[in-house]
Write a protein that holds these residues in place. Structure first.
Motif, PDB file in Angstrom:
ATOM      1  N   UNK A  33       0.709  -1.183  -0.075  1.00  0.00           N
ATOM      2  CA  UNK A  33      -0.036  -0.040   0.042  1.00  0.00           C
ATOM      3  C   UNK A  33       0.871   1.296  -0.081  1.00  0.00           C
ATOM      4  N   UNK A  34       2.130   0.956  -0.041  1.00  0.00           N
ATOM      5  CA  UNK A  34       3.119   2.078   0.040  1.00  0.00           C
ATOM      6  C   UNK A  34       3.385   2.987   1.217  1.00  0.00           C
ATOM      7  N   UNK A  35       2.897   2.028   2.414  1.00  0.00           N
ATOM      8  CA  UNK A  35       3.257   2.544   3.621  1.00  0.00           C
ATOM      9  C   UNK A  35       4.559   2.354   4.252  1.00  0.00           C
ATOM     10  N   UNK A  36       5.544   3.062   4.565  1.00  0.00           N
ATOM     11  CA  UNK A  36       6.891   2.922   5.130  1.00  0.00           C
ATOM     12  C   UNK A  36       6.842   2.745   6.729  1.00  0.00           C
ATOM     13  N   UNK A  37       8.125   2.783   7.133  1.00  0.00           N
ATOM     14  CA  UNK A  37       8.206   2.572   8.484  1.00  0.00           C
ATOM     15  C   UNK A  37       7.635   3.772   9.396  1.00  0.00           C
TER      16      UNK A  37
ATOM     17  N   UNK B 263      14.549  10.328   9.225  1.00  0.00           N
ATOM     18  CA  UNK B 263      14.849   9.504  10.180  1.00  0.00           C
ATOM     19  C   UNK B 263      15.724   8.348  10.011  1.00  0.00           C
ATOM     20  N   UNK B 264      15.645   7.726   8.683  1.00  0.00           N
ATOM     21  CA  UNK B 264      16.308   6.734   8.361  1.00  0.00           C
ATOM     22  C   UNK B 264      17.705   7.192   7.928  1.00  0.00           C
ATOM     23  N   UNK B 265      18.783   6.088   8.407  1.00  0.00           N
ATOM     24  CA  UNK B 265      20.147   6.493   7.928  1.00  0.00           C
ATOM     25  C   UNK B 265      20.352   5.996   6.659  1.00  0.00           C
ATOM     26  N   UNK B 266      21.468   6.698   5.951  1.00  0.00           N
ATOM     27  CA  UNK B 266      22.029   6.220   4.742  1.00  0.00           C
ATOM     28  C   UNK B 266      23.365   5.846   4.708  1.00  0.00           C
ATOM     29  N   UNK B 301      20.386   1.712  12.548  1.00  0.00           N
ATOM     30  CA  UNK B 301      21.587   2.381  12.529  1.00  0.00           C
ATOM     31  C   UNK B 301      22.784   1.545  12.529  1.00  0.00           C
ATOM     32  N   UNK B 302      22.654   0.256  13.089  1.00  0.00           N
ATOM     33  CA  UNK B 302      23.896  -0.547  13.356  1.00  0.00           C
ATOM     34  C   UNK B 302      24.247  -1.336  11.911  1.00  0.00           C
ATOM     35  N   UNK B 303      23.182  -1.633  11.291  1.00  0.00           N
ATOM     36  CA  UNK B 303      23.530  -2.517  10.192  1.00  0.00           C
ATOM     37  C   UNK B 303      24.050  -1.498   9.334  1.00  0.00           C
ATOM     38  N   UNK B 304      23.377  -0.304   9.008  1.00  0.00           N
ATOM     39  CA  UNK B 304      23.667   0.645   8.090  1.00  0.00           C
ATOM     40  C   UNK B 304      25.273   1.401   8.224  1.00  0.00           C
ATOM     41  N   UNK B 305      25.436   1.351   9.598  1.00  0.00           N
ATOM     42  CA  UNK B 305      26.935   1.856  10.117  1.00  0.00           C
ATOM     43  C   UNK B 305      27.979   0.626   9.788  1.00  0.00           C
ATOM     44  N   UNK B 306      27.744  -0.529   9.737  1.00  0.00           N
ATOM     45  CA  UNK B 306      28.548  -1.450   9.586  1.00  0.00           C
ATOM     46  C   UNK B 306      28.899  -1.678   8.120  1.00  0.00           C
ATOM     47  N   UNK B 307      27.711  -1.567   7.402  1.00  0.00           N
ATOM     48  CA  UNK B 307      28.059  -1.465   5.983  1.00  0.00           C
ATOM     49  C   UNK B 307      28.796  -0.427   5.525  1.00  0.00           C
ATOM     50  N   UNK B 308      28.588   0.805   6.125  1.00  0.00           N
ATOM     51  CA  UNK B 308      29.379   1.894   5.536  1.00  0.00           C
ATOM     52  C   UNK B 308      30.813   1.893   6.099  1.00  0.00           C
ATOM     53  N   UNK B 309      31.147   1.391   7.153  1.00  0.00           N
ATOM     54  CA  UNK B 309      32.543   0.811   7.442  1.00  0.00           C
ATOM     55  C   UNK B 309      33.157  -0.064   6.529  1.00  0.00           C
ATOM     56  N   UNK B 310      32.400  -1.060   6.199  1.00  0.00           N
ATOM     57  CA  UNK B 310      32.883  -2.090   5.347  1.00  0.00           C
ATOM     58  C   UNK B 310      33.182  -1.569   4.008  1.00  0.00           C
ATOM     59  N   UNK B 311      32.359  -0.726   3.435  1.00  0.00           N
ATOM     60  CA  UNK B 311      32.382  -0.020   2.137  1.00  0.00           C
ATOM     61  C   UNK B 311      33.888   0.870   2.047  1.00  0.00           C
ATOM     62  N   UNK B 312      33.996   1.664   3.185  1.00  0.00           N
ATOM     63  CA  UNK B 312      35.148   2.629   3.113  1.00  0.00           C
ATOM     64  C   UNK B 312      36.512   1.642   3.355  1.00  0.00           C
ATOM     65  N   UNK B 313      36.548   0.908   4.296  1.00  0.00           N
ATOM     66  CA  UNK B 313      37.710   0.169   4.475  1.00  0.00           C
ATOM     67  C   UNK B 313      38.092  -0.943   3.686  1.00  0.00           C
ATOM     68  N   UNK B 314      37.065  -1.683   3.319  1.00  0.00           N
ATOM     69  CA  UNK B 314      37.309  -2.831   2.375  1.00  0.00           C
ATOM     70  C   UNK B 314      37.758  -4.002   3.513  1.00  0.00           C
ATOM     71  N   UNK B 315      39.013  -4.871   2.930  1.00  0.00           N
ATOM     72  CA  UNK B 315      39.253  -5.732   3.986  1.00  0.00           C
ATOM     73  C   UNK B 315      39.746  -5.322   5.288  1.00  0.00           C
ATOM     74  N   UNK B 389      23.168  11.668  12.649  1.00  0.00           N
ATOM     75  CA  UNK B 389      22.088  12.410  13.105  1.00  0.00           C
ATOM     76  C   UNK B 389      20.740  12.206  12.593  1.00  0.00           C
ATOM     77  N   UNK B 390      19.702  12.190  13.071  1.00  0.00           N
ATOM     78  CA  UNK B 390      18.299  12.306  12.455  1.00  0.00           C
ATOM     79  C   UNK B 390      18.552  13.270  11.528  1.00  0.00           C
ATOM     80  N   UNK B 391      17.781  13.185  10.515  1.00  0.00           N
ATOM     81  CA  UNK B 391      17.981  14.488   9.361  1.00  0.00           C
ATOM     82  C   UNK B 391      18.843  14.121   8.576  1.00  0.00           C
TER      83      UNK B 391
END
Lengths: 89, 402
Positions: A33-37, B263-266, B301-315, B389-391
């Motif tokens: 329905x397009x509802x996100x978190x 609110x969602x991290x990138x 946050x935690x999974x996004x942050x770990x993925x970001x660290x993996x991307x930047x630092x590689x092995x 941060x949020x935002x």
């Protein structure tokens, strides 16, 4: 009583999804329905306000909220019905 | 460009009311999170937090000061006193004109808002204390600090939610590096553990009712904390000339904006900030031994942050250590980066890495070395401190061993 709960819940979800009530089918998922978190958290707040109940929901574990199954519109209606019975009974 | 070093540190937080006590708690992996002792806690769904216990304003301030100092200002001033004492700097003379204050806070005087809304709305009073505005304003702590220590240069407060302190310290660093100041008193403070402050967070449904377990598969949200940490950042040549003890060098800083979600991290935004801080510090990824994570204990946050660290630092991501001390002191929101910088200083100076406590189950999406549950001895020469941060506002600091 039961259908009254269903009508209110469907109306809340429809408003959140910006859809017609008739287009919100029981088997639909919120995602479809397009509802996100954020939309989900807002819908739950609206449900709590509409029925004056407390919904046990933690956004960190959406799949593990055994007391509040959000997998489909139908499951949400059923969950709200049992919460209303429990908390208002 | 000038080099920038840290010559003083001070703190008040749930673990201790000084740096030595905080380091000891980090080494022991002690948890400062517990049952909240605040008014109307029975009407809250979330009843835990990293609260500063046994805080006695009368022990530190006189009556005239207390009517002007919100709790977040009180924490700031005590932390600053410790930092300035350690640095040995005196700003009474010319140095005061070349030095300023940059602090981070998200909410400022939240307790003052809360108390006075209660007075007018709940108790129906039509009168509030004359100092409500100067007490609650976000820059109150920075201004009182400038008055207390005669800091007459660039002074202001930064509010970028959970990245406020990192933004503040990054700007203080840039000011000294560019020659705009000789010394800056910087860090952050937050005091949101009151009924309204917690009720607002409850609404978002991201809070844990039992514990902050960053990176653990069974993590179920963040836990709020309160307190402050304040540092003296100083021009390296100035510090060297007076023979000051150098705690660490601030080597780089980067900030990015996700421009995506409130609110969602990138992953991309976080990774750009991490990579930017490395570049700014002139560091190769493999020189970084430790990262103090943002690590809020939320699913996102935690999974996004770990993925970001993996991307930047590689092995190298699998060889570095990354821990979240929020598991011990809670999330101090606008003050959090400042308290977390202490763990970075401890890593560089003492060779001890603060753990992520409360770690119970590995999460395949957070499969880095999160230093679970027990502190570790390790020689590290460069570290990062993340804040997202949020935002979608990200700020990462890079520090080197002095």
């Amino acid at each position: 009583m039961a259908s009254e709960v269903k009508d209110k819940v469907v109306a809340i979800i429809a408003e959140q999804a910006v859809l017609d009530v008739a287009d919100v089918k029981p088997e639909a998922t919120l995602e479809s329905l397009g509802i996100d978190s954020l939309g989900l958290v807002e819908s739950i707040f609206a449900i709590e306000e509409a029925f004056d109940i407390t919904v046990p929901f933690n956004a960190n574990e959406p799949d593990q909220n055994a007391e509040f199954d959000i997998s489909t519109v139908g499951s949400i209606v059923a969950a709200v019905e049992s919460l209303v019975a429990e908390q208002k009974g | 460009m000038r080099r920038v070093v840290i010559t003083g540190a001070g703190t008040v937080n749930a673990l201790a009311q000084d740096v030595a006590g905080t380091f000891e708690a980090f080494r022991e992996g002690r948890c400062g999170i517990g049952e909240l002792d605040i008014r109307d806690v029975d009407r809250l769904a979330i009843k835990i937090g990293g609260q500063v216990r046994d805080w006695d304003p009368e022990a530190h301030f006189n009556r005239q000061q207390i009517v002007l100092y919100d709790r977040f200002t009180q924490f700031t001033l005590i932390a600053a006193k410790q930092a300035l004492a350690q640095s040995g700097l005196n700003f009474d003379g010319h140095l005061g004109y070349e030095s300023g204050v940059v602090l981070g806070t998200a909410g400022g005087g939240v307790n003052t808002w809360d108390d006075n809304y209660r007075a007018v709305y709940e108790e129906g009073k039509n009168r509030v204390h004359p100092f409500v505005v100067p007490k609650l304003m976000n820059n109150a702590a920075a201004s009182h600090l400038s008055m207390e220590f005669n800091l007459r240069g660039p002074s202001f407060t930064v509010a970028t939610a959970c990245a406020s302190s990192n933004h503040a310290m990054g700007l203080a660093f840039q000011m000294i590096r560019s020659g705009g100041a000789k010394a800056m008193v910087t860090g952050g403070s937050e005091s949101m553990l009151c009924f309204g402050g917690i009720k607002a967070w409850e609404g978002l449904r991201v809070m844990s009712k039992d514990a902050c377990r960053p990176f653990s598969a069974n993590r179920n949200g963040m836990v709020q904390g309160e307190g402050a940490a304040v540092f003296v950042f100083e021009d390296y040549d100035h510090a060297r000339a007076r023979g000051a003890e150098i705690l660490a060098e601030v080597a780089g800083f980067a900030m990015t904006s996700d421009a995506a979600d409130i609110v969602m991290p990138s992953k991309q935004g976080a990774a750009r900030a991490i990579a930017g801080a490395l570049r700014d510090a002139g560091l190769n990824g493999d020189q970084v031994g430790y990262i103090n994570a943002h690590g809020t204990g939320t699913a996102a946050n935690d999974k996004t942050e770990c993925a970001a660290v993996s991307d930047v630092f590689g092995h190298h991501a699998d060889r570095l250590m990354i821990s979240s001390t929020k598991s011990m002191h809670g999330h101090l929101i606008g003050g959090t980066g400042a308290v977390e910088l202490l763990a970075c200083i401890m890593a560089l100076k003492d060779g001890i890495i603060a753990p992520t406590i409360g770690y119970e189950e590995p999460d395949p999406e957070c499969s880095l070395d999160v230093v679970p549950n027990e502190a570790r001895e390790a020689e590290v020469s460069a570290v990062l401190s993340n804040a997202f941060a949020f935002g979608g506002l990200n700020a990462v600091l890079a520090l080197k061993r002095a």
